[in-house]
Scaffold this motif. Structure first.
Motif, PDB file in Angstrom:
ATOM      1  N   GLY A   9       0.825  -1.205   0.000  1.00  0.00           N
ATOM      2  CA  GLY A   9       0.000   0.000   0.000  1.00  0.00           C
ATOM      3  C   GLY A   9       0.863   1.260   0.000  1.00  0.00           C
ATOM      4  N   ASP A  10       0.202   2.383  -0.033  1.00  0.00           N
ATOM      5  CA  ASP A  10       0.890   3.680  -0.085  1.00  0.00           C
ATOM      6  C   ASP A  10       1.192   4.149   1.334  1.00  0.00           C
ATOM      7  OD1 ASP A  10       1.958   6.064  -0.865  1.00  0.00           O
ATOM      8  OD2 ASP A  10       0.035   7.036  -1.263  1.00  0.00           O
ATOM      9  N   TYR A  11       2.373   3.802   1.839  1.00  0.00           N
ATOM     10  CA  TYR A  11       2.766   4.165   3.193  1.00  0.00           C
ATOM     11  C   TYR A  11       4.112   4.891   3.181  1.00  0.00           C
ATOM     12  CZ  TYR A  11      -0.842   0.982   4.894  1.00  0.00           C
ATOM     13  OH  TYR A  11      -2.036   0.367   5.139  1.00  0.00           O
ATOM     14  N   THR A  12       4.232   5.865   4.074  1.00  0.00           N
ATOM     15  CA  THR A  12       5.484   6.580   4.258  1.00  0.00           C
ATOM     16  C   THR A  12       6.094   6.174   5.591  1.00  0.00           C
ATOM     17  OG1 THR A  12       4.769   8.483   2.953  1.00  0.00           O
ATOM     18  CG2 THR A  12       6.564   8.847   4.500  1.00  0.00           C
ATOM     19  N   ILE A  13       7.360   5.783   5.543  1.00  0.00           N
ATOM     20  CA  ILE A  13       8.127   5.449   6.745  1.00  0.00           C
ATOM     21  C   ILE A  13       9.115   6.594   6.968  1.00  0.00           C
ATOM     22  CG2 ILE A  13       9.755   3.803   7.768  1.00  0.00           C
ATOM     23  CD1 ILE A  13       8.516   1.710   5.791  1.00  0.00           C
ATOM     24  N   PHE A  14       9.249   7.059   8.208  1.00  0.00           N
ATOM     25  CA  PHE A  14      10.147   8.191   8.442  1.00  0.00           C
ATOM     26  C   PHE A  14      10.822   8.086   9.798  1.00  0.00           C
ATOM     27  CE2 PHE A  14       5.809   9.235   9.444  1.00  0.00           C
ATOM     28  CZ  PHE A  14       5.840   9.938  10.627  1.00  0.00           C
ATOM     29  N   MET A  15      11.920   8.782   9.922  1.00  0.00           N
ATOM     30  CA  MET A  15      12.694   8.734  11.156  1.00  0.00           C
ATOM     31  C   MET A  15      13.486  10.021  11.321  1.00  0.00           C
ATOM     32  SD  MET A  15      15.558   6.015   9.766  1.00  0.00           S
ATOM     33  CE  MET A  15      16.693   6.203  11.113  1.00  0.00           C
ATOM     34  N   GLY A  16      13.767  10.380  12.563  1.00  0.00           N
ATOM     35  CA  GLY A  16      14.582  11.543  12.830  1.00  0.00           C
ATOM     36  C   GLY A  16      16.056  11.248  12.582  1.00  0.00           C
ATOM     37  N   LYS A  52       6.740  15.060  19.781  1.00  0.00           N
ATOM     38  CA  LYS A  52       5.891  16.182  20.188  1.00  0.00           C
ATOM     39  C   LYS A  52       4.782  16.475  19.182  1.00  0.00           C
ATOM     40  CE  LYS A  52       6.385  20.933  21.928  1.00  0.00           C
ATOM     41  NZ  LYS A  52       7.360  22.020  22.201  1.00  0.00           N
ATOM     42  N   TYR A  53       5.106  16.372  17.892  1.00  0.00           N
ATOM     43  CA  TYR A  53       4.152  16.804  16.869  1.00  0.00           C
ATOM     44  C   TYR A  53       3.683  15.660  15.966  1.00  0.00           C
ATOM     45  CZ  TYR A  53       5.714  21.432  18.290  1.00  0.00           C
ATOM     46  OH  TYR A  53       6.008  22.565  19.021  1.00  0.00           O
ATOM     47  N   GLY A  54       3.565  14.474  16.542  1.00  0.00           N
ATOM     48  CA  GLY A  54       3.091  13.337  15.759  1.00  0.00           C
ATOM     49  C   GLY A  54       1.628  13.462  15.367  1.00  0.00           C
ATOM     50  N   PHE A  55       1.208  12.576  14.483  1.00  0.00           N
ATOM     51  CA  PHE A  55      -0.183  12.516  14.029  1.00  0.00           C
ATOM     52  C   PHE A  55      -0.877  11.320  14.686  1.00  0.00           C
ATOM     53  CE2 PHE A  55       1.256  15.654  11.396  1.00  0.00           C
ATOM     54  CZ  PHE A  55       0.568  15.884  10.227  1.00  0.00           C
ATOM     55  N   PRO A  56      -2.181  11.383  14.853  1.00  0.00           N
ATOM     56  CA  PRO A  56      -2.904  10.228  15.426  1.00  0.00           C
ATOM     57  C   PRO A  56      -2.719   8.943  14.618  1.00  0.00           C
ATOM     58  CG  PRO A  56      -4.311  12.169  15.372  1.00  0.00           C
ATOM     59  CD  PRO A  56      -3.073  12.525  14.596  1.00  0.00           C
ATOM     60  N   GLU A  57      -2.420   9.080  13.319  1.00  0.00           N
ATOM     61  CA  GLU A  57      -2.242   7.901  12.463  1.00  0.00           C
ATOM     62  C   GLU A  57      -0.837   7.310  12.540  1.00  0.00           C
ATOM     63  OE1 GLU A  57      -5.448  10.400  11.395  1.00  0.00           O
ATOM     64  OE2 GLU A  57      -3.333  10.917  11.179  1.00  0.00           O
ATOM     65  N   LEU A  71      -0.193   5.527   9.168  1.00  0.00           N
ATOM     66  CA  LEU A  71      -1.274   4.682   8.677  1.00  0.00           C
ATOM     67  C   LEU A  71      -2.329   5.520   7.972  1.00  0.00           C
ATOM     68  CD1 LEU A  71      -1.733   2.269  11.736  1.00  0.00           C
ATOM     69  CD2 LEU A  71      -0.264   1.990   9.731  1.00  0.00           C
ATOM     70  N   HIS A  72      -3.252   4.833   7.318  1.00  0.00           N
ATOM     71  CA  HIS A  72      -4.362   5.518   6.656  1.00  0.00           C
ATOM     72  C   HIS A  72      -5.435   5.851   7.683  1.00  0.00           C
ATOM     73  CE1 HIS A  72      -2.306   4.508   3.066  1.00  0.00           C
ATOM     74  NE2 HIS A  72      -2.597   3.222   3.094  1.00  0.00           N
ATOM     75  N   LYS A  73      -6.251   6.823   7.373  1.00  0.00           N
ATOM     76  CA  LYS A  73      -7.358   7.209   8.259  1.00  0.00           C
ATOM     77  C   LYS A  73      -8.240   5.995   8.540  1.00  0.00           C
ATOM     78  CE  LYS A  73      -7.221  11.847   8.750  1.00  0.00           C
ATOM     79  NZ  LYS A  73      -7.312  12.553  10.043  1.00  0.00           N
TER      80      LYS A  73
END
Length: 204
Positions: A12-19, A30-35, A53-55
């Motif tokens: 699926g269309d997912y973005t993985i990210f890291m600092g 601090k500024y994450g999303f509920p998903e 994740l998706h909504k």
């Protein structure tokens, strides 16, 4: 700086990210999303990895392929939990977190690092320096606008329902007035009323 990767297309269309370091990790906390779902190597110092994740999707139904893309080290346990379950207190070091509810933490065993996965992800890597606070505030504003619109629609539907109930009540009331037993015909009125001659005689 935040590093972004694209998960394999078949999951699926997912973005993985890291600092890039612990300071970016602090901002992501601090500024994450509920998903967002947070990943970390258990009991080791390592990067904080997230997948968005998706909504409507929950972290309980993350596919095995997506889990595999989020983990890159040999023979380790990786813990993951929803971003909303991350707990941060004033006594914690930069980038350090705990959990509000340990029952919402999952563990996955990574037996072997798969270089093919690492190489594929690295080909999708994008480095950005996003304004995480602004992104989160924009999402909050959009959510507030959506809630306001939903509330307005709800009030409009309630008002229409109220008006329809009043209309139905009027119809029922009118029908009650038209019941045959309550009606008087012109013939009855005539038979019960005195004639003009009788009224003149009474007057005389």
């Amino acid at each position: 700086m935040v590093l972004y990767f694209k998960a394999r297309p078949e999951v699926g269309d997912y973005t993985i990210f890291m600092g890039f370091d612990k300071f970016e990790n602090e901002e992501l906390i601090k500024y994450g999303f509920p998903e967002d779902v947070w990943f970390h190597v258990d009991k080791m110092s390592s990067a904080h990895v997230y997948v968005r994740l998706h909504k409507g999707q929950t972290f309980d139904n993350i596919s095995e392929g997506l889990l595999e893309d989020c983990n890159k080290v040999n023979n380790i346990d990786v813990v993951y939990t929803p971003w909303s379950n991350l707990k941060k207190t004033a006594t914690m070091d930069v980038g350090q977190v705990g959990f509000h509810n340990s029952k919402m933490v999952r563990t996955v065993k990574v037996e072997k690092r798969i270089n093919e996965v690492i190489n594929r992800l690295n080909k999708t890597k994008v480095e950005r320096t996003p304004d995480l606070r602004a992104e989160r505030e924009a999402v909050n504003a959009a959510e507030r606008a959506e809630r306001k619109l939903q509330l307005r629609d709800k009030k409009r539907r309630e008002e229409m329902d109220r008006m329809e109930k009043e209309r139905q009540a009027e119809v029922r009331s009118y029908k009650g007035l038209m019941v045959a037993e309550k009606m008087t015909s012109n013939k009855q009125i005539a038979s019960e009323s005195k004639s003009l001659q009788e009224m003149e005689d009474d007057f005389m």
